[in-house]
Design a protein around this motif. Sequence first.
Motif, PDB file in Angstrom:
ATOM      1  N   GLN A   1       9.144  -9.598 -95.291  1.00  0.00           N
ATOM      2  CA  GLN A   1       8.439 -10.558 -96.150  1.00  0.00           C
ATOM      3  C   GLN A   1       9.349 -11.092 -97.241  1.00  0.00           C
ATOM      4  O   GLN A   1       9.372 -12.300 -97.504  1.00  0.00           O
ATOM      5  CB  GLN A   1       7.187  -9.913 -96.758  1.00  0.00           C
ATOM      6  CG  GLN A   1       6.061  -9.710 -95.771  1.00  0.00           C
ATOM      7  CD  GLN A   1       4.880  -8.955 -96.369  1.00  0.00           C
ATOM      8  OE1 GLN A   1       5.005  -8.304 -97.416  1.00  0.00           O
ATOM      9  NE2 GLN A   1       3.746  -9.033 -95.710  1.00  0.00           N
ATOM     10  N   ASN A   2      10.097 -10.214 -97.875  1.00  0.00           N
ATOM     11  CA  ASN A   2      11.040 -10.649 -98.919  1.00  0.00           C
ATOM     12  C   ASN A   2      12.111 -11.562 -98.347  1.00  0.00           C
ATOM     13  O   ASN A   2      12.471 -12.574 -98.952  1.00  0.00           O
ATOM     14  CB  ASN A   2      11.683  -9.439 -99.607  1.00  0.00           C
ATOM     15  CG  ASN A   2      10.721  -8.696-100.504  1.00  0.00           C
ATOM     16  OD1 ASN A   2       9.730  -9.253-100.968  1.00  0.00           O
ATOM     17  ND2 ASN A   2      10.992  -7.426-100.747  1.00  0.00           N
ATOM     18  N   LEU A   3      12.617 -11.201 -97.174  1.00  0.00           N
ATOM     19  CA  LEU A   3      13.639 -12.012 -96.529  1.00  0.00           C
ATOM     20  C   LEU A   3      13.094 -13.409 -96.204  1.00  0.00           C
ATOM     21  O   LEU A   3      13.756 -14.421 -96.451  1.00  0.00           O
ATOM     22  CB  LEU A   3      14.127 -11.322 -95.257  1.00  0.00           C
ATOM     23  CG  LEU A   3      15.276 -11.981 -94.504  1.00  0.00           C
ATOM     24  CD1 LEU A   3      16.517 -12.049 -95.385  1.00  0.00           C
ATOM     25  CD2 LEU A   3      15.560 -11.213 -93.225  1.00  0.00           C
TER      26      LEU A   3
ATOM     27  N   GLN B   1      10.636 -14.947 -97.702  1.00  0.00           N
ATOM     28  CA  GLN B   1      10.444 -15.666 -98.961  1.00  0.00           C
ATOM     29  C   GLN B   1      11.769 -16.227 -99.468  1.00  0.00           C
ATOM     30  O   GLN B   1      11.830 -17.359 -99.953  1.00  0.00           O
ATOM     31  CB  GLN B   1       9.814 -14.751-100.014  1.00  0.00           C
ATOM     32  CG  GLN B   1       8.349 -14.458 -99.764  1.00  0.00           C
ATOM     33  CD  GLN B   1       7.768 -13.465-100.761  1.00  0.00           C
ATOM     34  OE1 GLN B   1       8.491 -12.838-101.533  1.00  0.00           O
ATOM     35  NE2 GLN B   1       6.454 -13.307-100.732  1.00  0.00           N
ATOM     36  N   GLN B   2      12.834 -15.433 -99.373  1.00  0.00           N
ATOM     37  CA  GLN B   2      14.149 -15.915 -99.790  1.00  0.00           C
ATOM     38  C   GLN B   2      14.589 -17.095 -98.935  1.00  0.00           C
ATOM     39  O   GLN B   2      15.109 -18.096 -99.456  1.00  0.00           O
ATOM     40  CB  GLN B   2      15.184 -14.794 -99.695  1.00  0.00           C
ATOM     41  CG  GLN B   2      15.018 -13.705-100.726  1.00  0.00           C
ATOM     42  CD  GLN B   2      15.981 -12.556-100.501  1.00  0.00           C
ATOM     43  OE1 GLN B   2      16.825 -12.590 -99.605  1.00  0.00           O
ATOM     44  NE2 GLN B   2      15.859 -11.510-101.308  1.00  0.00           N
ATOM     45  N   MET B   3      14.379 -16.997 -97.628  1.00  0.00           N
ATOM     46  CA  MET B   3      14.753 -18.086 -96.726  1.00  0.00           C
ATOM     47  C   MET B   3      13.945 -19.340 -97.048  1.00  0.00           C
ATOM     48  O   MET B   3      14.479 -20.445 -97.073  1.00  0.00           O
ATOM     49  CB  MET B   3      14.534 -17.673 -95.271  1.00  0.00           C
ATOM     50  CG  MET B   3      15.526 -16.653 -94.779  1.00  0.00           C
ATOM     51  SD  MET B   3      15.160 -16.056 -93.113  1.00  0.00           S
ATOM     52  CE  MET B   3      15.293 -17.564 -92.177  1.00  0.00           C
ATOM     53  N   GLN B   4      12.657 -19.164 -97.308  1.00  0.00           N
ATOM     54  CA  GLN B   4      11.812 -20.308 -97.643  1.00  0.00           C
ATOM     55  C   GLN B   4      12.300 -20.968 -98.931  1.00  0.00           C
ATOM     56  O   GLN B   4      12.364 -22.194 -99.033  1.00  0.00           O
ATOM     57  CB  GLN B   4      10.356 -19.880 -97.796  1.00  0.00           C
ATOM     58  CG  GLN B   4       9.419 -21.027 -98.085  1.00  0.00           C
ATOM     59  CD  GLN B   4       7.970 -20.585 -98.206  1.00  0.00           C
ATOM     60  OE1 GLN B   4       7.662 -19.394 -98.186  1.00  0.00           O
ATOM     61  NE2 GLN B   4       7.075 -21.542 -98.341  1.00  0.00           N
ATOM     62  N   GLY B   5      12.668 -20.167 -99.907  1.00  0.00           N
ATOM     63  CA  GLY B   5      13.193 -20.701-101.159  1.00  0.00           C
ATOM     64  C   GLY B   5      14.484 -21.470-100.951  1.00  0.00           C
ATOM     65  O   GLY B   5      14.668 -22.561-101.512  1.00  0.00           O
ATOM     66  N   ARG B   6      15.358 -20.936-100.123  1.00  0.00           N
ATOM     67  CA  ARG B   6      16.624 -21.628 -99.854  1.00  0.00           C
ATOM     68  C   ARG B   6      16.396 -22.928 -99.089  1.00  0.00           C
ATOM     69  O   ARG B   6      17.027 -23.943 -99.371  1.00  0.00           O
ATOM     70  CB  ARG B   6      17.569 -20.718 -99.070  1.00  0.00           C
ATOM     71  CG  ARG B   6      18.097 -19.587 -99.934  1.00  0.00           C
ATOM     72  CD  ARG B   6      19.011 -18.674 -99.161  1.00  0.00           C
ATOM     73  NE  ARG B   6      19.439 -17.564-100.015  1.00  0.00           N
ATOM     74  CZ  ARG B   6      19.954 -16.454 -99.555  1.00  0.00           C
ATOM     75  NH1 ARG B   6      20.124 -16.280 -98.251  1.00  0.00           N
ATOM     76  NH2 ARG B   6      20.317 -15.499-100.379  1.00  0.00           N
TER      77      ARG B   6
ATOM     78  N   GLN C   1      13.745 -24.724 -99.221  1.00  0.00           N
ATOM     79  CA  GLN C   1      13.135 -25.662-100.166  1.00  0.00           C
ATOM     80  C   GLN C   1      14.200 -26.288-101.058  1.00  0.00           C
ATOM     81  O   GLN C   1      14.173 -27.488-101.323  1.00  0.00           O
ATOM     82  CB  GLN C   1      12.074 -24.956-101.017  1.00  0.00           C
ATOM     83  CG  GLN C   1      11.295 -25.888-101.924  1.00  0.00           C
ATOM     84  CD  GLN C   1      10.486 -26.900-101.150  1.00  0.00           C
ATOM     85  OE1 GLN C   1       9.787 -26.552-100.211  1.00  0.00           O
ATOM     86  NE2 GLN C   1      10.584 -28.168-101.519  1.00  0.00           N
ATOM     87  N   GLN C   2      15.155 -25.475-101.525  1.00  0.00           N
ATOM     88  CA  GLN C   2      16.248 -25.999-102.341  1.00  0.00           C
ATOM     89  C   GLN C   2      17.072 -27.011-101.566  1.00  0.00           C
ATOM     90  O   GLN C   2      17.415 -28.079-102.087  1.00  0.00           O
ATOM     91  CB  GLN C   2      17.151 -24.859-102.824  1.00  0.00           C
ATOM     92  CG  GLN C   2      16.540 -23.980-103.882  1.00  0.00           C
ATOM     93  CD  GLN C   2      17.412 -22.776-104.206  1.00  0.00           C
ATOM     94  OE1 GLN C   2      18.353 -22.456-103.490  1.00  0.00           O
ATOM     95  NE2 GLN C   2      17.089 -22.099-105.297  1.00  0.00           N
TER      96      GLN C   2
END
Length: 71
Positions: free
Chosen positions: A19-21, A23-28, A30-31
């Motif tokens: 889940q954390n991974l 979320q990090q991928m989704q954030g990247r 999005q950036q």
Amino acid sequence: MADSENPSQPAEDLTVFVQNLLQQMQGRFQQMSDAILNRIDDMGGRIDELEKSIGQLMEEAGVEEGKSPNH
């Protein structure tokens, strides 16, 4: 051993990790998406400016042609 007392703990840890991974991928992503959209907007503005400049050059060329002694 902690694993023998709670055998579902490794599965829970893996779920949290995934889940954390994600979320990090989704954030990247999005950036990157925001950066791409900003560049596209910037390019659109530059294209608009270029079109205006070309239009002005065409007008000036037309005015100069009309004033030239050859016509």
